[in-house]
Every structure is written in C-alpha cells, then in structure tokens.
Design a protein around this motif. Structure first.
Motif, PDB file in Angstrom:
ATOM      1  N   SER A 153     -49.599 -34.478  17.397  1.00 12.25           N
ATOM      2  CA  SER A 153     -50.389 -35.673  17.143  1.00 12.25           C
ATOM      3  C   SER A 153     -51.437 -35.883  18.223  1.00 12.25           C
ATOM      4  N   ASN A 154     -51.371 -35.115  19.290  1.00 17.17           N
ATOM      5  CA  ASN A 154     -52.340 -35.221  20.379  1.00 17.17           C
ATOM      6  C   ASN A 154     -53.651 -34.617  19.928  1.00 17.17           C
ATOM      7  N   SER A 155     -54.651 -35.455  19.693  1.00  9.74           N
ATOM      8  CA  SER A 155     -55.888 -34.930  19.115  1.00  9.74           C
ATOM      9  C   SER A 155     -56.620 -33.986  20.062  1.00  9.74           C
ATOM     10  N   TYR A 156     -56.473 -34.200  21.372  1.00  8.94           N
ATOM     11  CA  TYR A 156     -57.106 -33.299  22.345  1.00  8.94           C
ATOM     12  C   TYR A 156     -56.605 -31.873  22.150  1.00  8.94           C
ATOM     13  N   ASN A 214     -60.123 -38.726  14.273  1.00  7.42           N
ATOM     14  CA  ASN A 214     -60.814 -38.168  15.437  1.00  7.42           C
ATOM     15  C   ASN A 214     -61.825 -37.110  14.995  1.00  7.42           C
ATOM     16  N   HIS A 215     -63.066 -37.301  15.397  1.00  7.88           N
ATOM     17  CA  HIS A 215     -64.117 -36.391  14.940  1.00  7.88           C
ATOM     18  C   HIS A 215     -63.944 -34.977  15.448  1.00  7.88           C
ATOM     19  N   GLY A 216     -63.418 -34.858  16.666  1.00  8.88           N
ATOM     20  CA  GLY A 216     -63.201 -33.518  17.208  1.00  8.88           C
ATOM     21  C   GLY A 216     -62.244 -32.738  16.329  1.00  8.88           C
ATOM     22  N   VAL A 217     -61.144 -33.400  15.961  1.00  7.12           N
ATOM     23  CA  VAL A 217     -60.164 -32.734  15.111  1.00  7.12           C
ATOM     24  C   VAL A 217     -60.759 -32.461  13.737  1.00  7.12           C
ATOM     25  N   LEU A 218     -61.476 -33.448  13.205  1.00  8.42           N
ATOM     26  CA  LEU A 218     -62.104 -33.257  11.893  1.00  8.42           C
ATOM     27  C   LEU A 218     -63.022 -32.047  11.899  1.00  8.42           C
ATOM     28  N   HIS A 219     -63.861 -31.998  12.930  1.00  9.78           N
ATOM     29  CA  HIS A 219     -64.829 -30.908  12.992  1.00  9.78           C
ATOM     30  C   HIS A 219     -64.142 -29.556  13.051  1.00  9.78           C
ATOM     31  N   GLN A 251     -52.495 -27.036  29.074  1.00  9.12           N
ATOM     32  CA  GLN A 251     -52.391 -26.501  27.724  1.00  9.12           C
ATOM     33  C   GLN A 251     -53.790 -26.185  27.194  1.00  9.12           C
ATOM     34  N   GLY A 252     -54.698 -27.131  27.491  1.00  8.99           N
ATOM     35  CA  GLY A 252     -56.074 -26.932  27.035  1.00  8.99           C
ATOM     36  C   GLY A 252     -56.685 -25.660  27.596  1.00  8.99           C
ATOM     37  N   LEU A 253     -56.449 -25.402  28.896  1.00  9.45           N
ATOM     38  CA  LEU A 253     -57.008 -24.200  29.518  1.00  9.45           C
ATOM     39  C   LEU A 253     -56.508 -22.943  28.828  1.00  9.45           C
ATOM     40  N   SER A 254     -55.213 -22.915  28.565  1.00  6.59           N
ATOM     41  CA  SER A 254     -54.666 -21.698  27.965  1.00  6.59           C
ATOM     42  C   SER A 254     -55.118 -21.533  26.525  1.00  6.59           C
TER      43      SER A 254
END
Lengths: 147, 785
Positions: free
Chosen positions: B149-152, B187-192, B119-122
């Motif tokens: 809800s998956n932060s990745y 999660n900082h990634g999501v926040l950013h 999913q991430g790749l696409s």
C-alpha cells in the motif's frame, strides 16, 4: 516514453552526467557520447530540437551552458520529451536553488539521485515535483556523513 | 595514512589543470592513492573514494578496479554507503560483468529493508540494470512490493516489473494478479507507472491485450477527471493537469483501441474532447494534442474524428514553433497512405515547408511532397521540387533527384515535359544522381521517337554550357551519336532549330575525349558516339583519324574500342551501316525503382499509357488501337510491334537468334484458341537471361478446306505486363493443316502475376473477312511463376 539514455554536456563537449537505460559496453558508450556531442553541438541556432540518429529520435535542449540530450524510440512523443527534460531542470533548480553548471559539476552524485527519483528504466516514475523533492530531502537526512 | 581528500576538493583540484597532460597526472596520482586505500580495506573512506572514482570515470578515465568496492558499499549498513554503492553499480557494472551477480543477494535483502528509501535504491538499481538472471531471482520480491500500500514503493515496483518483463518476458504472467486494482490508485506516480506496466504487457501479449480491454472505461474516466479537474498545484504544468499521465493514458488507449470497434467507440468522445479543449499556446498542450492525433489515426475512429486529427496537424504546420512543424510533417508522412485526400488539402503548406531553414523540416517536407505528387498536381509540384533541388543542401540532392525521376516516370503529362524535367535535374544536380539514371534516361529518350530531334538539340546546347556533370555528358554524347543527323539537319519541331555543322559537333565530342573533367566512362561514351556518326555524317575521314589516334590510348577500354572501330573501317566496312544503325525501342525492365503501379495517389481516373509513341508502322499500329478501344481500354496495354514482316536482319532477328534452340523447358504447350477450323497453340520457353520474360510461340493451323489469308494475330495483356510481338512467319495459314503460321510473343512479367491475354484474329476466308476476339486464361502456372 522509453528513453535509451540521457546525457548532459557542456558547450565544450565535457560530459557532466550520463544515464544509460540499456546495457552497453563501455566502448560503445564512449562512442555514443562522442557522436551525440558532435551532432548536437554542430546544430545551428533556431533549428528544431529533434534529430535522427540510427533508428532513434534524439531530443536535445540547451539550458544556459548545458545541453540536455536524450534518445527515444520511434513511437515516442518528442514534444513530451522536451517537457521531461524541462521537468528535470526544474527539479535540479528547486534542489540547488538557481542551479548552474557548477552545481552539477560539484554535486554530480546529487544530480543522479534526483534523476533516479524522477526516471527509472527509461520511464517516468513520479509526476509530482513536490513528491520528488520530499523523497530526495528525506534521503539526504538519512545520510550519516559528508564525503 | 592521512585521510583521502574529499570529493569536492578533488574536483576543484582537477579543474585547475591547464593541460590534458596535467589533468592525467593528477588523476593517476589520485587513482594510485585510491587503489592503495582499497587494498587496505578501509571502511571509513571507501564511500568517499568510490565517489571520487565515479567523478574520474565521467571524465573518461578507467574505473573498473572500483567495481568490487561498489558491492562492498552496497552491503554496508550505512545509507550513505548504499547510496554511492548503488550509483556506482549502475555506472560501472552491467550484465556483461560476472561480478554483477554478486549484487543479487544484497539487492534481495535491501528489497525487504525496513527503510523505504533503501528499498527504493535497490528497486531502482534492479529496474535500471538488472540482468535476466537477477530478474528471474528477484521477480518474486518485486511482485510482492507491487501489492504494497506504500505508494512510494508501489510506483517503483511497477517500473521494476516493466524492466523484469522486458528482460524475461515469460515472467509477465506472474504480475497479472497484482495489476487488479492498480488503476484505482489516487497517487499519480502509481497511476503513471501502472499505465506504463499495463502498456508493456499489452504490447507484448495479445491475450493480455484482450484481457485489459475492459479497462478502457476506467482509463477514459481518469483522463476525463484530469481534463475537467481544476487547478492542482502538485501536477500542474502551464495550466494542464499532469500532462505526462494524460499522454501515457492516450498511448495505452491507442493500443487498446486498435482494431477493436467497441473500444474505439468508447474512447471517441474523450478523444474529441481532448482534441478540442486542450490549450495550444505552449509546448505541453501540443504534446498532448500530438499524442491524441496519433491515437485517433491508429484506432477505428469515425471519419469526422480523423478529419479533426488531420486538421490539427494542418494547424501545427502553421505554428511558429519549429518543433511542432517538424512533428506535424512526421505524422502527416505516416498518415498520407491511409488518409491521402485529407492530407492533400494541406499540400500548399507542406510545399512551403520546403523553404524552411531547418534541415530536419526540409527533409520531412521533401518526403511528404513526393508522397503527395499525383497526376493532377504534377506540374505545379514539380516546379516546386525542381526549385528545391536547385537550392537544397548536397545531402538532399541525391534523394531529391531520385524522387523527381520516379514521380516524373509515373505522372509525366507528356513526353516533352518528361524529358525537359529529367534534363533539368541533370543540369542542376547532375553529379548527385544515381548511376542507373543514365541508362534509364537513354531508354526514355529512345522510346520517345518524335522527341529525338528536340532532345538531341537541347542536350547539345547543354554540353556547350557545361561538360563537368558526367551523367549529363554521357547521355548527351550517346544522343548525339544516335541522332547527330537530326541535329545537323536542323529538324527540330518543338523549338527553334539551331544551326550546327558536322565539324562543330565533332569538335564538341572530341573535346570530351581530351577534357580533364571527363571520366573514363564518359570518354568511352564519346568515342562510341563519334564512331556512330560515321554512318550519319559525311566527314568520315575526320572520324577515321580520331578513332585511329585512340588505338594507342593508355586507357585500355578506349584502346580496345578504337582498335575494334578501326578494324570496322578497314576490314568490315560493309557491315558498318548495319552495326551502327539506329537503336530499336528498348524494353522497360523491372529496375525502375519501387514504382507501385496499384497506388494512384488519390486520382480517380486510371491513367492510360501514352500510345502515341508506337513506331510509325501504319496498319498494325492502328489495329492495336482498335484492339484497345474494343476492349474498353483501361486495363490492357497495346502491343508494341517492333518489326514489319519484310525487314530482315533486325532487332527481331537477333532476338530470334537468342532464342536459337527451342529446347523444351518442360512447360506443356496449350491450345489457346480453336474455332471455325482455326486452331492456335502456344508453346513456351523461358528466356534464360531474364527469367521474368516468358517466350511464347504461337502455331496457327487451319483445318478447313480453304486457306486463311491476310492472317493477323494480335494480343493484349493486363497493365502489369508488357508484351512484344515479333514478326510472323507468314500471313497465310494453309488449308487442311498443310502448314502453320508461327509468331513469337515475349511477355515481361516482373510481378509474376497470373498471365492472361486477349487475342484478336483477323483473316480472309473464302473471300470474306473474319474477325474474332478471345480471352486466353488457361496458361499453365509454370509459364508465369
């Protein structure tokens, strides 16, 4: 931090990585690469790391034999861009263990995979080094074969 | 068919090539092998082959035949294949190729894949190079993933949404619901990425901007936590917690606080806190401070905070790190208009930056220095700028020279200083000045009547030193032609007069004619100068000889001039004195660059034009000064009267000829004044060669029983205009409307502002002097539009 492109090239001007965040025709990409390498390589030592090119800000930094060069829009923060380049180098270093240019030459696709976990569409997607390292590691595990 | 060689094997091989030709050969061979492998639809090694192709593509070789193969890889079930396939798609495909649309379906499937890394790749591919069509098709999927809800996945979906919005702005609305609790993430990634998404939406839509203003307190809280929180190994950079997120939040706050009092107030404290508490020993801290300063300057912050911001920039200027100095200069340049006085305090540091070794810093410092020049610091600043002009790179010289000319024009404390400065520029950077500097300087010199002797002497001395800088040479020859008589008579007041004979002067001018360094334009200037001297010098024979020689010059321009001058000597000698006499004061046109007269660069007194340079016509000049005093001086310009009523065929006469046929242009006449029997009517004509000049003819009539004698009409206009009054027809307004006095006024109105005028009338009526002042405001719009 809307980056337009990120380039890595050697001191002889050989391209080692090119990430484009804007759609540009091949011809224009080649020209930009040529312009960037000429401009950056002709900079004297101990000058600042920022340049103006067209309506973009160019931020570059040299790490050993590689130049990391990116293009930002006018309202972007150049000092932070230096931190972004540095973060990318740290990520590469962590992954390859004392990274050097040869690592990036022989494993260019890995360099791209790491970059794609760090930046997307010219923006930062993850600010935690550990998180990125974990994702890349997990993806590597999913690989079935070596090329 | 043997297995295709491995990627690293290929790389190693190619690197052994000793010449470009050898490399090309290897690559062509490999490409051929890859092509045939593709043709055979080999699934096993497709991935390897595409990878090799991507390597060769990076070396600059064509790889388009691999595009379809990338698509096949993406469609494969193997993760290895997908990884290379998507990478290849991002490198080889873009929205210009129709092929890319074939990806859409694959991406759609992969967006719903069971493995998050697929999913991430696409998401990544879509977010980097998805075309508008793809974005339209897949926006729904992205929106779904934004709510997971998956932060990745959530962080990637957020950036993908940013890309979708950039490509298809109309789709922005559909992402609005998903943004509801984005900021509550830990999660900082999501926040950013959420902050990035919110920023993008606010920048594009004022409605979104108002909608998201309510998030300011939440953003402030998050920022506060970042600053106050202890060491967090995951996000720490040199002791600062997640600087990337901090900067991004500061940027969003900037957008939300701009133009909004409440929001600006809500963020005041946190900005002050960040500004004072951030560690400045490393680049990362300064990056945050920089962003903070930008935010403070853009929102409606209180003045204390603004001063704090500018002081931070001032400290940056003293930093050892060049990057920080550069950034400070750039920011100060942005704020110099709004916070001028605060920036002025750092002027000396800025001027020191002119001496920096770094080219980018020098340029910024130069631009900033010009922005800071004002009437108070002009002398000191000009010294530094001229020194800079001497020593800077050629790329700078043109801009610096132009800047100096503009500044000198605006703030010159005296005429002599102005001329000296311009001369200094011409002698040090003469070949880099703009073309229009020559006529501008000539105009300046002409208008500084009392400086003529001084100017021509200095220019003559400069010519003796160096005749290679054409603008200088041209101005000098023009001046010598005009004022050569002052030169040989040794009349200089400002400095020690030099002894020079007519022959010496002519030697110099003739030298210019023959020198290889002179351009054709320069030669033309010097020939004309020599000719003009025939009415100022006594050695006419020598001049006649020179002129006749050039009658057969190869240069057509010179030849024409010489032939005409020859004719002047032979057949029209009686006209020669009149034709070659001194130039009158020239009107300043609007081409003097973007001089913003309204901007006073921080001064408190408005400057009054130097009135001392009016020509020495005693009575009208002093009356003009009286007019100035009466009106309180500050916003009007005195009349520049060029001719005295008695002088015949002069500049005034020529102008009247130009105006020849007073054909009505349809602007209705108006009554400017009507009191005590004196009526003054204005009629209008637009001057055709220069539409910014309005030509007004006044008609004064007298309905009383007695004549009005010694009639003088004077006028003054606001500062943005210039006015020229020509000679009146007479100074007696006959009684009982038996005749009228006419006089022409020319008004230069470059900014097309509403025309206003104050007039003063003096005359003698029935033995007693009468004086009156009036304002004329009822000009018809057509006269000034």
């Amino acid at each position: 931090m809307t980056m337009h492109f990120l380039l890595l090239f050697s001191r002889q001007g050989k391209l080692r990585l090119q990430k484009w965040f804007l759609p540009l025709p091949e011809r224009e990409r080649k020209k930009i690469v040529k312009d960037m390498t000429t401009m950056v390589l002709s900079r004297k030592p101990r000058t600042c790391n920022f340049l103006h090119w067209k309506d973009l800000k160019i931020v570059y930094k040299r790490y050993a034999s590689l130049y990391f060069c990116c293009a930002l829009e006018n309202q972007d923060n150049e000092l932070l861009a230096l931190e972004i380049l540095h973060r990318y180098v740290e990520l590469l270093d962590k992954y390859f263990g004392n990274v050097c240019e040869l690592d990036i030459i022989f494993n260019f696709e890995k360099a791209y995979f790491i970059l794609d976990e760090f930046l997307m569409g010219g923006e930062i997607q993850e600010t935690s080094k550990q998180s990125i390292a974990k994702s890349v590691e997990a993806s590597d595990m999913l690989q079935e074969v070596r090329h | 068919m043997p297995a295709p060689i491995r990627l690293r094997e290929l790389i190693r091989t190619i690197r052994t090539a000793r010449t470009q030709a050898e490399e090309r050969e290897m690559i062509q061979k490999e490409c051929a092998a890859i092509r045939s492998s593709f043709r055979e639809e080999d699934n096993t090694y497709r991935c390897r082959n595409v990878a090799k192709l991507l390597y060769m593509h990076m070396l600059g070789y064509p790889a388009h035949f691999g595009q379809l193969e990338c698509l096949k890889l993406i469609a494969s079930q193997k993760f290895t294949d997908k990884r290379i396939g998507y990478l290849g798609a991002m490198l080889l495909l873009d929205e210009r190729q129709d092929v890319h649309l074939l990806m859409t379906n694959c991406i759609k499937n992969d967006l719903n894949h069971s493995t998050q890394y697929v999913q991430g790749l696409s998401l990544c591919t879509l977010g980097c190079m998805g075309s508008s069509e793809m974005c339209r098709d897949l926006a729904g999927e992205v929106e779904k993933l934004l709510k997971t809800s998956n932060s990745y996945l959530r962080k990637k979906a957020a950036l993908c949404a940013v890309h979708v919005i950039r490509k298809v702005p109309e789709l922005m609305e559909m992402f609005l619901p998903a943004t509801k609790n984005l900021l509550s993430e830990k999660n900082h990634g999501v926040l950013h990425t959420s902050v990035v998404l919110l920023t993008e939406m606010c920048e594009r839509s004022p409605d979104m901007l108002s909608h998201f203003r309510k998030l300011v307190p939440q953003l402030v809280r998050i920022l506060k936590n970042l600053i106050m929180s202890g060491y967090s190994p995951e996000h720490d950079v040199s002791g600062i917690s997640d600087p990337f997120l901090q900067v991004r939040i500061l940027r969003l706050l900037r957008i939300l606080g701009k133009g909004d009092d409440d929001s600006s107030e809500a963020m005041n404290d946190i900005l002050a806190q960040v500004a004072t508490n951030t560690e400045t020993s490393k680049n990362v801290g300064n990056a945050i401070l920089y962003e903070t300063v930008l935010t403070i300057m853009d929102i409606k912050s209180e003045s204390g905070l603004r001063v704090l911001a500018i002081n931070i920039l001032g400290r940056f200027l003293l930093n050892n790190d060049k990057n920080i100095r550069y950034v400070a200069l750039t920011s100060l340049l942005k704020t110099v208009q709004t916070d001028h006085n605060a920036v002025q305090r750092h002027r000396s540091t800025i001027v020191d930056c002119l001496k920096d070794l770094d080219v980018s810093i020098k340029r910024r410092a130069m631009e900033l220095s010009f922005a800071l020049v004002n009437g108070n610091n002009i002398r000191g600043m000009m010294k530094e700028l001229l020194y800079f002009l001497d020593s800077c790179d050629p790329d700078f010289k043109a801009d610096c020279a132009s800047g100096i000319f503009l500044a000198a024009e605006k703030y010159a404390p005296s005429k002599r200083w102005h001329i000296d400065t311009v001369m200094r520029v011409l002698t040090t950077a003469g070949s880099y000045v703009r073309d229009d500097s020559v006529p501008n300087l000539i105009q300046l010199i002409t208008n500084s009547v009392e400086m003529h002797a001084y100017t021509v002497q200095r220019l003559y001395k400069a010519l003796l030193d160096d005749i290679s800088q054409q603008p200088l040479v041209q101005v000098a020859s023009w001046c010598i032609g005009e004022y050569g008589d002052l030169l040989v008579s040794g009349q200089c007041e400002e400095e020690e007069p030099i002894q020079v004979s007519e022959d010496e002067v002519l030697d110099v001018l003739e030298g210019l004619l023959v020198s290889n360094l002179s351009t054709p334009v320069t030669r033309a200037y010097s020939l004309t100068a020599i000719m003009k001297l025939s009415t100022r010098f006594s050695s006419v024979n020598r001049i006649k000889k020179v002129v006749s020689i050039y009658g057969s010059s190869i240069d057509v321009e010179l030849q024409q001039r010489a032939v005409e001058y020859n004719a002047l000597f032979k057949k029209y000698d009686h006209m020669r004195p009149a034709l070659l006499e001194r130039m009158p004061i020239m009107e300043k046109t609007a081409t003097n660059g973007p001089t913003d007269i309204a901007q006073t660069n921080g001064e408190t007194d408005s400057t009054i034009l130097d009135t001392k340079h009016l020509p020495s016509i005693t009575q009208p000049a002093s009356q003009a000064n009286d007019l100035l005093d009466l009106l309180g001086g500050n916003d009007v310009v005195p009349v520049i009267q060029t001719t005295v009523p008695t002088k015949p065929a002069s500049a005034g006469g020529e102008l009247l000829d130009l105006l020849g046929d007073l054909s009505l242009t349809g602007i209705p006449p108006m009554t400017a004044y009507n009191k005590n029997g004196l009526k003054i009517e204005f009629t209008f004509e637009r001057s055709n060669p220069s539409p910014n000049i309005a030509v007004i003819t006044i008609h004064a009539t007298n309905s009383t029983e007695a004549d009005m004698t010694e009639f003088v009409f004077q006028a003054a206009v606001p500062k943005t205009f210039q006015l020229q009054l020509l000679s009146p027809s007479s100074n007696v307004v006959p009684a009982l409307n038996q005749g009228s006095v006419t006089q022409v006024i020319r008004v230069l109105n470059p900014q097309k502002q509403q025309l206003r005028m104050r007039i003063k009338l003096t005359y003698t009526h029935k033995g007693s002097p009468v004086q009156d002042l009036a304002e004329v405001n009822n000009f018809p719009p057509q006269s000034w539009q």
